[in-house]
Scaffold this motif. Structure first.
Motif, PDB file in Angstrom:
ATOM      1  N   LEU A  76     -29.951 -18.542   3.665  1.00  0.00           N
ATOM      2  CA  LEU A  76     -28.794 -19.966   3.173  1.00  0.00           C
ATOM      3  C   LEU A  76     -28.932 -21.065   4.278  1.00  0.00           C
ATOM      4  O   LEU A  76     -29.197 -22.388   4.877  1.00  0.00           O
ATOM      5  N   ASP A  77     -28.678 -20.199   5.506  1.00  0.00           N
ATOM      6  CA  ASP A  77     -27.639 -20.867   6.668  1.00  0.00           C
ATOM      7  C   ASP A  77     -28.660 -21.470   6.595  1.00  0.00           C
ATOM      8  O   ASP A  77     -28.914 -22.539   7.954  1.00  0.00           O
ATOM      9  N   LYS A  78     -30.023 -20.700   7.659  1.00  0.00           N
ATOM     10  CA  LYS A  78     -31.646 -21.387   8.303  1.00  0.00           C
ATOM     11  C   LYS A  78     -31.826 -22.247   7.391  1.00  0.00           C
ATOM     12  O   LYS A  78     -32.664 -23.300   7.980  1.00  0.00           O
ATOM     13  N   LEU A  79     -31.770 -22.374   6.055  1.00  0.00           N
ATOM     14  CA  LEU A  79     -32.592 -23.427   5.035  1.00  0.00           C
ATOM     15  C   LEU A  79     -31.841 -24.464   6.013  1.00  0.00           C
ATOM     16  O   LEU A  79     -31.846 -25.815   5.573  1.00  0.00           O
ATOM     17  N   ARG A  80     -30.237 -24.584   6.400  1.00  0.00           N
ATOM     18  CA  ARG A  80     -29.747 -25.894   5.916  1.00  0.00           C
ATOM     19  C   ARG A  80     -30.008 -26.109   8.055  1.00  0.00           C
ATOM     20  O   ARG A  80     -29.322 -27.835   7.868  1.00  0.00           O
ATOM     21  N   ARG A  81     -30.555 -25.996   7.974  1.00  0.00           N
ATOM     22  CA  ARG A  81     -31.282 -26.131   9.401  1.00  0.00           C
ATOM     23  C   ARG A  81     -32.104 -27.442   9.608  1.00  0.00           C
ATOM     24  O   ARG A  81     -32.391 -27.440  11.090  1.00  0.00           O
ATOM     25  N   TYR A  82     -33.236 -26.935   8.111  1.00  0.00           N
ATOM     26  CA  TYR A  82     -34.276 -27.086   8.442  1.00  0.00           C
ATOM     27  C   TYR A  82     -33.732 -29.425   8.062  1.00  0.00           C
ATOM     28  O   TYR A  82     -32.508 -29.379   7.466  1.00  0.00           O
ATOM     29  N   PRO A  83     -35.015 -30.507   9.354  1.00  0.00           N
ATOM     30  CA  PRO A  83     -34.002 -31.357   8.944  1.00  0.00           C
ATOM     31  C   PRO A  83     -34.006 -31.795   7.861  1.00  0.00           C
ATOM     32  O   PRO A  83     -32.934 -32.936   7.610  1.00  0.00           O
ATOM     33  N   ARG A  84     -35.207 -32.216   7.380  1.00  0.00           N
ATOM     34  CA  ARG A  84     -35.275 -32.527   6.060  1.00  0.00           C
ATOM     35  C   ARG A  84     -34.462 -32.396   4.615  1.00  0.00           C
ATOM     36  O   ARG A  84     -33.664 -33.387   4.024  1.00  0.00           O
ATOM     37  N   VAL A  85     -33.884 -30.888   4.782  1.00  0.00           N
ATOM     38  CA  VAL A  85     -32.853 -30.169   3.913  1.00  0.00           C
ATOM     39  C   VAL A  85     -31.893 -30.933   4.233  1.00  0.00           C
ATOM     40  O   VAL A  85     -30.863 -31.381   3.112  1.00  0.00           O
ATOM     41  N   ALA A  86     -31.369 -30.697   5.795  1.00  0.00           N
ATOM     42  CA  ALA A  86     -30.086 -31.192   6.102  1.00  0.00           C
ATOM     43  C   ALA A  86     -29.157 -32.571   5.691  1.00  0.00           C
ATOM     44  O   ALA A  86     -28.612 -33.279   4.942  1.00  0.00           O
ATOM     45  N   ARG A  87     -30.814 -33.221   5.929  1.00  0.00           N
ATOM     46  CA  ARG A  87     -30.173 -34.648   5.687  1.00  0.00           C
ATOM     47  C   ARG A  87     -29.734 -34.897   4.201  1.00  0.00           C
ATOM     48  O   ARG A  87     -29.088 -36.316   3.366  1.00  0.00           O
ATOM     49  N   ARG A  88     -30.711 -34.437   2.978  1.00  0.00           N
ATOM     50  CA  ARG A  88     -30.778 -34.768   1.608  1.00  0.00           C
ATOM     51  C   ARG A  88     -29.796 -34.125   0.763  1.00  0.00           C
ATOM     52  O   ARG A  88     -28.748 -34.102   0.465  1.00  0.00           O
TER      53      ARG A  88
END
Ligand SMILES: [Zn+2]
Length: 194
Positions: A149-161
């Motif tokens: 989950l922590d890694k996923l949150r650092r994907y820019p598109r995911v983080a922005r949304r």
């Protein structure tokens, strides 16, 4: 294998018969959620969630591992996540780990994967990530899940949304023996029944 072939051969009858579980897709319906989980044969997202065709967009990898985001590095996982978020516009993203996960055990005891060097490399290289401390359990798959989950949150598109409230992340943990699904609570670090 023969039973699988026989079922596939007859499957069209269920679809044409309009049985609920196999009803044809309706145009214009987007998946309710993206579901990222392990390739393990005991974890069946549609059985766990009751999702019908068209309702879940799935990504399955050994150990439900999400590689760290790196600008310019192409991975199937990054492409699949981007497609779900940007094109399909999913509003919920579930990462689901499970008990007795062979990939998690293989990462912890990597010597067991001596005859599978690609798997070993994948598990170790994609997992150089801090493991979160988890309250209330010894199950290594839970800390492993939080790291994904922590890694996923650092994907820019995911983080922005996520920041704009257009996407919610969920960490689920499935017990393959009991069928209980628990939900990660980021505020407390605990897993509670769904
Ligand atoms: Zn697994």
């Amino acid at each position: 294998m023969q039973s699988l072939i026989d079922h596939a051969r007859m499957f069209h009858r269920k679809v044409s018969g309009g049985r609920e579980q196999a009803a044809p897709l309706k145009d214009g319906i987007s998946p309710q959620a993206m579901f990222i989980t392990c390739s393990d044969a005991h974890v069946i997202p549609s059985l766990i969630t009751g999702a019908r065709p068209g309702e879940l967009f799935e990504l399955r990898t050994a150990g439900n591992i999400i590689p760290p985001y790196r600008l310019g590095r192409l991975t199937a996982e990054a492409a699949t996540i981007e497609y779900a978020v940007n094109i399909l516009g999913v509003r919920d993203l579930v990462v689901c780990g499970h008990t007795r996960c062979g990939a998690v055990q293989g990462r912890v005891r990597s010597w067991t994967l001596r005859s599978a060097p690609t798997t070993r490399w994948w598990l170790l290289q994609t997992h150089r990530w801090r493991e979160a401390r988890v309250s209330g359990g010894e199950e290594p798959g839970r800390g492993h899940l939080i790291a994904q989950l922590d890694k996923l949150r650092r994907y820019p598109r995911v983080a922005r949304r996520v920041a704009s409230g257009r996407l919610r992340l969920h960490g689920w943990f499935y017990d393959v023996d009991t069928g209980v699904v628990s939900n990660f609570q980021p505020e407390t670090g605990a897993f509670t029944p769904l």
